[in-house]
Design a protein around this motif. Structure first.
Motif, mmCIF file in Angstrom:
data_model
loop_
_atom_site.group_PDB
_atom_site.id
_atom_site.type_symbol
_atom_site.label_atom_id
_atom_site.label_comp_id
_atom_site.label_asym_id
_atom_site.label_seq_id
_atom_site.Cartn_x
_atom_site.Cartn_y
_atom_site.Cartn_z
ATOM 1 N N GLU B 96 -47.894 -6.186 -7.271
ATOM 2 C CA GLU B 96 -48.438 -5.026 -7.131
ATOM 3 C C GLU B 96 -47.070 -4.162 -7.067
ATOM 4 O O GLU B 96 -46.115 -4.757 -6.382
ATOM 5 C CB GLU B 96 -49.299 -4.537 -6.061
ATOM 6 C CG GLU B 96 -50.687 -4.588 -6.525
ATOM 7 C CD GLU B 96 -50.882 -3.668 -7.690
ATOM 8 O OE1 GLU B 96 -50.451 -2.690 -7.762
ATOM 9 O OE2 GLU B 96 -51.621 -4.327 -8.462
ATOM 10 N N LYS B 97 -46.963 -2.959 -7.395
ATOM 11 C CA LYS B 97 -45.632 -2.176 -7.218
ATOM 12 C C LYS B 97 -45.466 -1.672 -5.664
ATOM 13 O O LYS B 97 -46.471 -1.559 -5.164
ATOM 14 C CB LYS B 97 -45.737 -0.770 -8.056
ATOM 15 C CG LYS B 97 -46.817 0.212 -7.576
ATOM 16 C CD LYS B 97 -46.566 1.548 -7.681
ATOM 17 C CE LYS B 97 -47.682 2.460 -7.137
ATOM 18 N NZ LYS B 97 -47.420 3.051 -5.855
ATOM 19 N N PRO B 98 -44.385 -1.671 -5.184
ATOM 20 C CA PRO B 98 -43.156 -2.083 -5.830
ATOM 21 C C PRO B 98 -42.815 -3.558 -5.725
ATOM 22 O O PRO B 98 -43.372 -4.194 -5.049
ATOM 23 C CB PRO B 98 -41.983 -1.379 -4.995
ATOM 24 C CG PRO B 98 -42.584 -1.500 -3.373
ATOM 25 C CD PRO B 98 -44.244 -1.368 -3.686
ATOM 26 N N LEU B 99 -41.838 -3.716 -6.843
ATOM 27 C CA LEU B 99 -41.580 -5.084 -6.929
ATOM 28 C C LEU B 99 -40.744 -5.631 -5.539
ATOM 29 O O LEU B 99 -40.964 -6.597 -5.134
ATOM 30 C CB LEU B 99 -40.728 -5.432 -7.985
ATOM 31 C CG LEU B 99 -40.446 -6.727 -8.344
ATOM 32 C CD1 LEU B 99 -41.254 -7.914 -8.523
ATOM 33 C CD2 LEU B 99 -39.339 -6.832 -9.829
ATOM 34 N N ALA B 100 -39.900 -4.717 -5.109
ATOM 35 C CA ALA B 100 -39.123 -4.701 -4.009
ATOM 36 C C ALA B 100 -38.957 -3.329 -3.475
ATOM 37 O O ALA B 100 -38.867 -2.401 -4.246
ATOM 38 C CB ALA B 100 -37.932 -5.556 -4.012
ATOM 39 N N THR B 101 -38.566 -2.929 -2.357
ATOM 40 C CA THR B 101 -38.477 -1.808 -1.725
ATOM 41 C C THR B 101 -36.963 -1.383 -2.096
ATOM 42 O O THR B 101 -36.920 -0.052 -1.865
ATOM 43 C CB THR B 101 -38.713 -1.686 -0.314
ATOM 44 O OG1 THR B 101 -37.935 -2.705 0.286
ATOM 45 C CG2 THR B 101 -40.135 -1.944 -0.093
ATOM 46 N N THR B 102 -36.201 -2.211 -2.566
ATOM 47 C CA THR B 102 -34.759 -1.714 -2.857
ATOM 48 C C THR B 102 -34.405 -2.298 -4.353
ATOM 49 O O THR B 102 -34.837 -3.039 -4.819
ATOM 50 C CB THR B 102 -33.681 -2.182 -1.807
ATOM 51 O OG1 THR B 102 -33.881 -3.634 -1.812
ATOM 52 C CG2 THR B 102 -34.129 -1.870 -0.370
ATOM 53 N N ALA B 103 -33.529 -1.370 -4.559
ATOM 54 C CA ALA B 103 -32.987 -1.976 -6.153
ATOM 55 C C ALA B 103 -32.299 -3.493 -6.086
ATOM 56 O O ALA B 103 -32.572 -4.192 -6.814
ATOM 57 C CB ALA B 103 -31.954 -0.818 -6.745
ATOM 58 N N GLU B 104 -31.451 -3.544 -4.990
ATOM 59 C CA GLU B 104 -30.906 -4.804 -4.662
ATOM 60 C C GLU B 104 -31.964 -5.875 -4.518
ATOM 61 O O GLU B 104 -31.916 -7.150 -5.112
ATOM 62 C CB GLU B 104 -30.054 -4.923 -3.402
ATOM 63 C CG GLU B 104 -28.986 -3.895 -3.340
ATOM 64 C CD GLU B 104 -29.474 -2.358 -3.368
ATOM 65 O OE1 GLU B 104 -30.306 -2.125 -2.843
ATOM 66 O OE2 GLU B 104 -28.678 -1.579 -3.906
ATOM 67 N N GLY B 105 -33.279 -5.682 -3.950
ATOM 68 C CA GLY B 105 -34.268 -6.707 -3.780
ATOM 69 C C GLY B 105 -34.744 -6.888 -5.159
ATOM 70 O O GLY B 105 -34.984 -8.124 -5.455
ATOM 71 N N CYS B 106 -34.785 -6.037 -6.121
ATOM 72 C CA CYS B 106 -35.362 -6.282 -7.379
ATOM 73 C C CYS B 106 -34.388 -7.040 -8.166
ATOM 74 O O CYS B 106 -34.807 -7.985 -8.951
ATOM 75 C CB CYS B 106 -35.608 -4.960 -8.055
ATOM 76 S SG CYS B 106 -37.002 -4.043 -7.595
ATOM 77 N N LYS B 107 -32.867 -6.671 -7.864
ATOM 78 C CA LYS B 107 -32.154 -7.577 -8.689
ATOM 79 C C LYS B 107 -32.111 -8.921 -8.400
ATOM 80 O O LYS B 107 -31.743 -9.795 -9.069
ATOM 81 C CB LYS B 107 -30.688 -6.828 -8.246
ATOM 82 C CG LYS B 107 -29.590 -7.090 -9.279
ATOM 83 C CD LYS B 107 -29.894 -6.521 -10.399
ATOM 84 C CE LYS B 107 -28.582 -6.746 -11.664
ATOM 85 N NZ LYS B 107 -27.386 -6.185 -11.243
ATOM 86 N N ARG B 108 -32.257 -9.110 -6.988
ATOM 87 C CA ARG B 108 -32.416 -10.561 -6.617
ATOM 88 C C ARG B 108 -33.604 -11.290 -7.082
ATOM 89 O O ARG B 108 -33.461 -12.486 -7.715
ATOM 90 C CB ARG B 108 -32.700 -10.651 -5.128
ATOM 91 C CG ARG B 108 -31.261 -10.406 -4.207
ATOM 92 C CD ARG B 108 -31.614 -10.787 -2.791
ATOM 93 N NE ARG B 108 -32.169 -9.864 -1.947
ATOM 94 C CZ ARG B 108 -31.579 -8.661 -1.460
ATOM 95 N NH1 ARG B 108 -30.454 -8.426 -1.637
ATOM 96 N NH2 ARG B 108 -32.578 -7.582 -0.902
ATOM 97 N N ILE B 109 -34.690 -10.575 -7.475
ATOM 98 C CA ILE B 109 -35.584 -11.198 -8.042
ATOM 99 C C ILE B 109 -35.415 -11.375 -9.598
ATOM 100 O O ILE B 109 -35.762 -12.568 -10.123
ATOM 101 C CB ILE B 109 -37.270 -10.393 -8.046
ATOM 102 C CG1 ILE B 109 -37.650 -10.250 -6.480
ATOM 103 C CG2 ILE B 109 -38.290 -10.886 -8.980
ATOM 104 C CD1 ILE B 109 -38.589 -9.292 -6.269
ATOM 105 N N VAL B 110 -35.024 -10.598 -10.182
ATOM 106 C CA VAL B 110 -34.602 -10.735 -11.660
ATOM 107 C C VAL B 110 -33.708 -11.872 -11.812
ATOM 108 O O VAL B 110 -33.664 -12.728 -12.593
ATOM 109 C CB VAL B 110 -33.725 -9.405 -12.110
ATOM 110 C CG1 VAL B 110 -32.905 -9.828 -13.297
ATOM 111 C CG2 VAL B 110 -34.611 -8.303 -12.290
ATOM 112 N N GLU B 111 -32.562 -12.174 -10.868
ATOM 113 C CA GLU B 111 -31.708 -13.138 -10.971
ATOM 114 C C GLU B 111 -32.509 -14.433 -10.758
ATOM 115 O O GLU B 111 -32.143 -15.509 -11.462
ATOM 116 C CB GLU B 111 -30.551 -12.954 -9.897
ATOM 117 C CG GLU B 111 -29.427 -11.971 -10.786
ATOM 118 C CD GLU B 111 -28.584 -11.418 -9.450
ATOM 119 O OE1 GLU B 111 -28.782 -11.787 -8.463
ATOM 120 O OE2 GLU B 111 -27.925 -10.435 -9.862
#
Lengths: 344, 344, 344, 344
Positions: B96-111
């Motif tokens: 569910e949204k948000p994927l993570a609460t910070t852009a950095e967190g989302c980036k970590r998931i992407v990576e």
């Protein structure tokens, strides 16, 4: 809990229902199939439900111990026999329209079901599950428009094949309005008159098209139903109920609104299959859910199937006579009173 | 084939998804649940999925051998950890949204996902599955309205609780437009400016309401998004795309048309839960279907979750600065190019 | 050039026309008035047209040398005499409906006009000048919807006084559809049947309301006209023409679109006077303009008045008989062929 | 009583007004004409108003004793001189937009009129007389939608000639919104910002099209006005006012509704001349009627002309600067308070 379903008839409609139950809906499983054309049954099974057992005929499929419910999607003249056999075996039946090809056949099914002492049969009149009709019924039942006095409706197809004949305007097309309208206003039909307007040049020589069917209900509601199966412009289902305090009308099919080339507008469907696609899903899901919940299907009953047959007969007679014809249904058995469906 | 799903978080949204998968959709089964409040997990399991195993925390649930896919419906700050753990374990995740609460967190998931070498994550942006948005996207993709130049949209709620703050207009409300709009026009955001119109007397003292968020895309499309969460009259989602050759607009919610008391009209929803109810069904069905069909979920990706996070950050900054703020996404990794979703 | 007009009958409608010609339209001047109630004539003259001469009766007004055109707005039974006298005097006549209260009376007017050898009479059927009907006629004449096959129309009033009787549904209400519809499709009526749906509780004891009037034209077009004069919700005129290639329908009354209290909608008029206010202006302006331009009025002819009378008679007979009744008009005289009006 | 009118400028707009006053409206008469091109004046007079006197220039026409009111329809740069001369002579003036080409020019007119001590000038902003705008204003004034917070509007033309430049989006196009919107909400403009979205390929090289003009009023209302003059699909005027309690929107242009070729829709105008044709009639009729009734014109005032000029200047500046620009109107003189117009 999963309901184990046997499908009788694996033609176009049968296939759709098999796919629906297997890939889209919840709580049902196709465990058996049969078709008069065994090769078709084999192919459908292999392609869609490889685990299902293929039976040589409806009798054996119905008799199979693990079949809890039967879905009848064979051609019309075969329905009655399958439905009766399933009732006899105490199994649930979802039967595509017509329930039987004659009013007498429907009556036999009604009587068989009453003898079994519990509701087993649901007829495939899907419009009652369409979101627009449901809203319309709510507006009527909540008295938002007051007592209904008139209904104005239309059933239009862009075109029909040459094999389509004048009586099919009733038995294949109007049949859905016949079921939906008495359900909408919770009333029974009393008489019918058919008028043939100027014929469209797009209709085949042997087809009267369009037609206007004027039904009257017991309480006096006048229904004006247009059937126009070569209207060219689209598949279009209209229904407007005029009441003592106001009017309610079916929504148009949901569509984006566009502005282009000096036109503001929405899209009309050309293919009837898309119009009630959600309703097909919902009627079958409701069939399975109500059986699980209450032990009886809650959708259109065998008696509704009988109403449709008697009414269609009178409509066809009115097409031929040009006169107002009586619709004589007899009293609705207590058995079919207060069925859950009409509250859905 | 049935996908075995573990649910992390059994609050309101988690419960809805459990019911959906169990009673409405096809092909999934809830085999495990967990919640920070163990009592809640016990109660939900007992009530809805008595066969599911109750785990003490997300780690153990994810580790369970029979869990093939994880549905993350816990509170936002807990998402990142669960998603990362699931990816690590090579399991599918619907988050569910948000994927993570910070852009950095989302980036970590992407990576993390890229390291795993295959798509595992789908983010719960359901609008892409709404029939109206799908039609809008088709109109754009088929070039019916030509090159999009402007988008005019609105997200209106009748009211919000006192706890709703100015930044939540972005992070809780606009977030859905943020995802849907870049998907609609297949473009990325470049900058944003926020304007505060005259404030509604119905807004709480600490809330700026309504707001107008003006986004610009890389190709120059101007998006004018109104957020108005105390609009009183209804829950209303509007979106109009103005192109070089014409305009396309979301349909109104399908409603009967009534005439009563000198008014001709349709009903507007008051409850947001009804607006995208079909889309919620479809996004989860698509998640399961695409995994079965292709081995990867085809819906909104982790990268889409990252876009949402970066864009929301810039919007909140623009709320505070009153200036146009840059949205710096970086280049989309090849890994996320040509994902099936954007073709859906 | 200004047309000098004498007004016979200065009641409500007469007053409106006097105001219209004096304050709104161009090219006409009220030079004479008369009324059976001399006091009313005096008052209207004093108030609105102090320069007009007040005559004791229609004969003297018609005879007045400076009166070039006569506007007949007296009560119905007096129309025939005034119109015949004006024709005799070679003066133009704009006559409110009915042209005469009997078909024979209309016939006498037709014959008198033909003896004069030129068109002098225009009947006050204003719908032909309504922008919506004009667009509808253009759609038909341009073959946009192909050959018309059916017309579905409705004439609804919120309520009527107790003095309104069942036959007035024809003579006062449907009379406008009777004129407008044969003009729309350029066809003549052949027969009519009337059906009485369930009666509204809001109708007075002596009034059958609603009614459905089914007209058939010579070419076979079926017209379904609903008259419902206690519909409560508004004054509402609907007309839909179903053709071989498509359908065209009157616009709703132009109204702002509002969103409030969970409703999206437009306003429906409650007062019939507002519905055709532009059409009233246009019919009189056209009367004056066409006389100036061609020496003959170009609007609805005495023959159209005769058609309305014969058709209304048959409709009332059908109300009483419950049977389909023939409408026998006789052949349209060459004198009335190709009149400019039907091209407007 | 007939108002005797002299027309300055007999080009396209002047001709239309002459025809209007002569053939359609009531109570006015063209007694004098002039044009910088004497041949044009001769031709127009001969064709439309043979009795009118042809004057060599505006000064002599204004001086003519029988000229009671002046209609200024010359090219923009000539307006100020004619209007000032008419005011000096104590004659009524109906002046097409712009009142003057500069804010200073408008100010001079305002001051001249105030020195005369009575209202003489009406500016040709016809939208205030459009039925849709009138309904919109009633909805606002009656508090039906509560306090206005935002306005969303659009002014779209199918195409413009190559001579149309970026600033003309303000001075020729938005100018009508500039007048109508402050009148609608009875507020004054405070600042403006202009944003240029992605440019349409249909726009000429030197034209920025579309544009979004964001105006802010003194009370904080945010106005989002789109100007798009190569939108291809039609001439389309949209205006939606979002208030604290609800929303009201201009009606679409009244059109029959058709169903054909899988499309349900209405017609959009291609020609701007048809859009406000009734409003042009009404503004001039109101000009004449109010003068007769109250001795002063009741329409848009010289001060409204000044507002338009100052606001347009700021908009053009904002186009160039890319920044938010202040709109400094100064205090509205008491002389222009409570003018009847704003109540119309």
């Amino acid at each position: 809990m999963t309901i184990k379903i046997g499908v009788i008839g694996t033609g176009a409609i049968g296939r759709e229902h098999i796919k629906r139950i297997t890939n889209t809906l919840s709580g049902g499983k196709i465990v058996a199939v049969t078709d008069v054309n065994q090769a078709v049954a084999n192919q459908v099974s292999e392609e869609l439900v490889p685990d299902a057992v293929i039976y040589p005929d409806d009798k054996e499929l119905i008799a199979a111990e693990n079949v809890e419910a039967v879905l009848v999607a064979s051609w019309g003249p075969a329905h009655e026999q399958s439905v009766l056999a399933a009732i006899e075996a105490g199994k649930y039946v979802f039967c595509e329209k017509p329930l039987a090809t004659t009013a007498e056949g429907c009556k036999r099914i009604v009587e068989a079901e009453m003898r079994q002492g519990k509701r087993l049969v649901q007829v495939g009149f899907m419009r009652r599950y369409d979101s627009g009709y449901v809203q319309l019924k709510e507006a009527i039942d909540s008295n938002f428009i007051g007592e209904p006095l008139m209904i104005q409706c239309a059933h239009r197809n862009p075109e029909v094949p040459d094999s389509y004949t004048t009586d099919m305007a009733i038995t294949d097309t109007l049949i859905h309005e016949i079921d939906a309208l008495h359900w909408l206003v919770d009333d029974d039909y009393k008489s019918v008159q058919v008028v043939f307007p100027k014929k469209s040049k797009h209709a085949s020589e042997h087809l009267q098209d369009p037609q206007i069917i004027m039904l009257e209900t017991n309480s006096g509601i006048t229904i004006n139903a247009e059937v126009f199966v070569n209207c060219k412009y689209g598949y279009d289902i209209q229904c407007e109920v005029i009441g003592e305090e106001g009017i309610a009308r079916l929504p148009e099919v949901s569509s984006i609104v566009t502005r282009k080339n000096a036109k503001l507008g929405t899209n009309i469907l050309m293919d009837w299959k898309q119009r009630f696609i959600d309703a097909y899903d919902k009627e079958l899901q409701a069939f399975m859910d109500s059986i699980k919940l209450t032990g009886e299907p809650a959708g259109p009953t065998a008696w509704d199937g009988y109403i449709a047959a008697v009414t269609a007969d009178a409509c066809v007679k009115a097409q031929q006579s040009g006169q107002r014809e009586t619709i004589a249904l007899g009293k609705k058995p207590d058995f079919y009173q207060n069925n859950v469906t009409s509250k859905v």
